[in-house]
Motif scaffolding. Structure first.
Motif, PDB file in Angstrom:
ATOM      1  N   ASP A 126       0.811  -1.221   0.000  1.00  0.00           N
ATOM      2  CA  ASP A 126       0.000   0.000   0.000  1.00  0.00           C
ATOM      3  C   ASP A 126       0.846   1.274   0.000  1.00  0.00           C
ATOM      4  OD1 ASP A 126      -2.486  -1.325   0.003  1.00  0.00           O
ATOM      5  OD2 ASP A 126      -2.317  -1.678   2.167  1.00  0.00           O
ATOM      6  N   MET A 127       2.165   1.137  -0.062  1.00  0.00           N
ATOM      7  CA  MET A 127       3.016   2.322  -0.162  1.00  0.00           C
ATOM      8  C   MET A 127       2.955   2.893  -1.573  1.00  0.00           C
ATOM      9  SD  MET A 127       6.439   1.049   1.859  1.00  0.00           S
ATOM     10  CE  MET A 127       6.367   0.352   3.508  1.00  0.00           C
ATOM     11  N   GLU A 128       3.349   4.153  -1.715  1.00  0.00           N
ATOM     12  CA  GLU A 128       3.394   4.768  -3.041  1.00  0.00           C
ATOM     13  C   GLU A 128       4.455   4.064  -3.878  1.00  0.00           C
ATOM     14  OE1 GLU A 128       4.161   9.116  -5.185  1.00  0.00           O
ATOM     15  OE2 GLU A 128       3.976   8.972  -2.996  1.00  0.00           O
ATOM     16  N   GLN A 129       4.032   3.546  -5.027  1.00  0.00           N
ATOM     17  CA  GLN A 129       4.904   2.718  -5.861  1.00  0.00           C
ATOM     18  C   GLN A 129       5.760   3.564  -6.805  1.00  0.00           C
ATOM     19  OE1 GLN A 129       4.689  -0.926  -5.435  1.00  0.00           O
ATOM     20  NE2 GLN A 129       3.627  -0.084  -3.639  1.00  0.00           N
ATOM     21  N   ILE A 130       6.956   3.094  -7.070  1.00  0.00           N
ATOM     22  CA  ILE A 130       7.850   3.741  -8.031  1.00  0.00           C
ATOM     23  C   ILE A 130       7.481   3.265  -9.434  1.00  0.00           C
ATOM     24  CG2 ILE A 130      10.255   3.889  -8.815  1.00  0.00           C
ATOM     25  CD1 ILE A 130      11.095   3.688  -5.896  1.00  0.00           C
ATOM     26  N   PRO A 131       7.387   4.164 -10.410  1.00  0.00           N
ATOM     27  CA  PRO A 131       7.012   3.754 -11.773  1.00  0.00           C
ATOM     28  C   PRO A 131       7.929   2.670 -12.331  1.00  0.00           C
ATOM     29  CG  PRO A 131       6.952   6.138 -11.583  1.00  0.00           C
ATOM     30  CD  PRO A 131       7.561   5.624 -10.304  1.00  0.00           C
ATOM     31  N   THR A 132       7.338   1.755 -13.072  1.00  0.00           N
ATOM     32  CA  THR A 132       8.082   0.630 -13.649  1.00  0.00           C
ATOM     33  C   THR A 132       9.234   1.102 -14.526  1.00  0.00           C
ATOM     34  OG1 THR A 132       6.064  -0.713 -13.639  1.00  0.00           O
ATOM     35  CG2 THR A 132       7.868  -1.462 -15.044  1.00  0.00           C
ATOM     36  N   LYS A 133       9.019   2.193 -15.246  1.00  0.00           N
ATOM     37  CA  LYS A 133      10.061   2.709 -16.134  1.00  0.00           C
ATOM     38  C   LYS A 133      11.312   3.096 -15.351  1.00  0.00           C
ATOM     39  CE  LYS A 133      10.738   6.106 -19.827  1.00  0.00           C
ATOM     40  NZ  LYS A 133      10.094   7.219 -20.592  1.00  0.00           N
ATOM     41  N   ILE A 134      11.120   3.699 -14.193  1.00  0.00           N
ATOM     42  CA  ILE A 134      12.265   4.103 -13.365  1.00  0.00           C
ATOM     43  C   ILE A 134      12.961   2.869 -12.797  1.00  0.00           C
ATOM     44  CG2 ILE A 134      12.928   5.260 -11.213  1.00  0.00           C
ATOM     45  CD1 ILE A 134      10.783   7.339 -11.774  1.00  0.00           C
ATOM     46  N   ILE A 135      12.185   1.872 -12.362  1.00  0.00           N
ATOM     47  CA  ILE A 135      12.772   0.640 -11.831  1.00  0.00           C
ATOM     48  C   ILE A 135      13.617  -0.049 -12.894  1.00  0.00           C
ATOM     49  CG2 ILE A 135      12.279  -1.655 -10.910  1.00  0.00           C
ATOM     50  CD1 ILE A 135       9.813  -0.519  -9.578  1.00  0.00           C
ATOM     51  N   SER A 136      13.105  -0.108 -14.109  1.00  0.00           N
ATOM     52  CA  SER A 136      13.841  -0.754 -15.209  1.00  0.00           C
ATOM     53  C   SER A 136      15.141  -0.031 -15.498  1.00  0.00           C
ATOM     54  CB  SER A 136      12.971  -0.808 -16.471  1.00  0.00           C
ATOM     55  OG  SER A 136      11.821  -1.589 -16.259  1.00  0.00           O
TER      56      SER A 136
END
Length: 435
Positions: free
Chosen positions: A333-343
């Motif tokens: 439930d935490m604010e998620q980091i965008p997938t693009k940034i993770i990649s």
């Protein structure tokens, strides 16, 4: 004789469970041909999204390929975690069971009844069939986990830590030694917490003491140490052991103080550095770790500090995983980091890992090492494949052997080798003599 095809997905802890099922089904003939199998078992992994996808994909592939009248059984962590959904969504599957009944798999198949015992299966004295080696075996020492990492759902379907008794573990090692096995990897979700559920700290020290007394154990290592439960006393005991290698497998997940708090790891940066430095300072040490990239709350600065630390510390092996959002975890439930940034971050850290790996392999050139012969190498019949004695099975690398002062090399035997080169994360070596 009925034929069996078994697929074990996920970690080597799952592999041990699969080998127990093979032991219970020893009256079946094993086959690699899916279309020939009378029974197909898929032991699933339910840890992160990619593992879950692989498990579902494999189940559907087995359902498509099986012959008419064959029985498809699905078991393991994914089945335990998503029992109701999978039983509803997978009519192709004939039998379902979870993580509590590996020792009853023969009864499940015979009675053709689903079974979900309320408790996680804890190995006892069951005979298992070791796969993939005639000299190395994994020894599971516990089930479940008492840690509360923000990203991990394992305690929700594996439960609290339950340690296997020392006597039971030692009995299994003795039996395997009698069958010719001499190299062992001891593992669990959090190995450094073994016996804490029984009020014993540093239980691994007593395990090391007893394993050393077994004539025939030539090589051993402990996997999955945890920063908050690994002590200096344990490190010192491993270093003093003539049998256990200075092999330290401790996933740190991050190095930023902020992220270690967010991840609920129970240790701060100073503590992690202290433990790792103590490990690295030991003779012939080998350090493996794992990190998570893109966990909620990870800033650019946090990520950069992780990259810098990995560049400076010089681990021997590093596994990096993109954060996977999992139900029933604090991070869900935490604010998620965008997938693009993770990649993007994962791509950057993989470059750091490649250099670390290259450096680690290059440092072996010119050294004399002990290696066990695995058989034909991944490069084909021109080379024998070998495993350095300090390495864990399959995950730490491969030695390609194409020269030998010995007339014939025996699969499973140990040899003194000279490392002559390193190419594409493989060592090239020649055999000097039998060890």
């Amino acid at each position: 004789m009925s034929k069996l095809h078994l697929i074990s997905l996920g970690c080597n802890k799952n592999l041990v469970d699969s080998e127990i099922m093979l032991g219970r089904l020893r009256n079946f003939e094993l086959t690699n041909e899916i279309s020939d199998a009378d029974v197909i078992i898929v032991n699933t992994c339910g840890f992160i999204a990619s593992a879950k996808e692989e498990s579902v994909r494999t189940i559907l592939e087995m359902a498509e390929a099986k012959k008419q009248g064959a029985t498809l059984v699905v078991t393991g962590c994914l089945m335990q975690r998503y029992r109701e959904e999978l039983m509803r969504e997978l009519p192709e599957v004939d039998l379902f069971t979870g993580v509590g009944d590996y020792d009853k798999i023969d009864e499940i198949i015979l009675k053709k009844q689903n079974l979900f015992s309320p408790d996680v299966y804890l190995q006892s004295n069951e005979e298992r069939i070791i796969t993939g080696s005639n000299y190395h075996a994994y020894i599971k020492i516990a089930e479940g986990c008492n840690q509360k990492c923000s990203f991990c759902a394992i305690p929700t379907f594996k439960g609290k830590l339950k340690s296997r008794s020392l006597e039971n573990i030692i009995d299994e090692v003795k039996r395997l030694v009698q069958k010719g096995y001499y190299d062992f990897s001891f593992l669990s979700q959090d190995s450094s917490s073994w016996m804490r559920d029984n009020g014993v700290s540093d239980g691994l020290i007593s395990l090391i003491d007893e394993v050393e007394k077994i004539n025939g154990v030539k090589s051993a290592r402990i996997l999955y140490l945890y920063p908050s439960t690994t002590t200096m006393a344990l490190i010192d005991r491993i270093v003093a052991s003539p049998v256990f290698h200075n092999y330290f497998d401790m996933p740190i997940q991050h190095i930023s103080d902020k992220m270690l708090r967010v991840m609920k790891r129970g240790s701060n940066e100073a503590k992690v550095r202290e433990i790792l430095s103590a490990m690295r300072s030991t003779p012939n040490s080998f350090l493996r770790t794992g990190v998570i990239v893109g966990h909620p709350g990870e800033s650019d600065e946090d990520f950069d500090s992780l990259c810098k630390f990995l560049e400076e510390f010089k681990f021997d092996r590093i596994s990096a995983f993109a954060y996977s959002r999992e139900e029933d975890t604090a991070a869900f439930d935490m604010e998620q980091i965008p997938t693009k940034i993770i990649s993007k971050r994962l791509s950057k850290i993989e470059k750091v890992i490649k250099k670390t790996l290259d450096d680690s392999f290059r440092l072996q050139i010119g050294r004399e090492i002990i290696a066990s012969i695995e058989g034909e190498s991944s490069e084909g019949e021109m080379f024998f494949g070998g495993k350095m004695d300090v390495w864990d099975k399959d995950i730490d690398g491969e030695i390609l052997i194409n020269e030998s002062d010995e007339r014939e090399l025996e699969v499973g035997a140990r040899y003194l080798c000279e490392v002559t080169d390193s190419v594409d994360n493989k060592l090239i070596a020649r055999v000097i003599k039998r060890a």
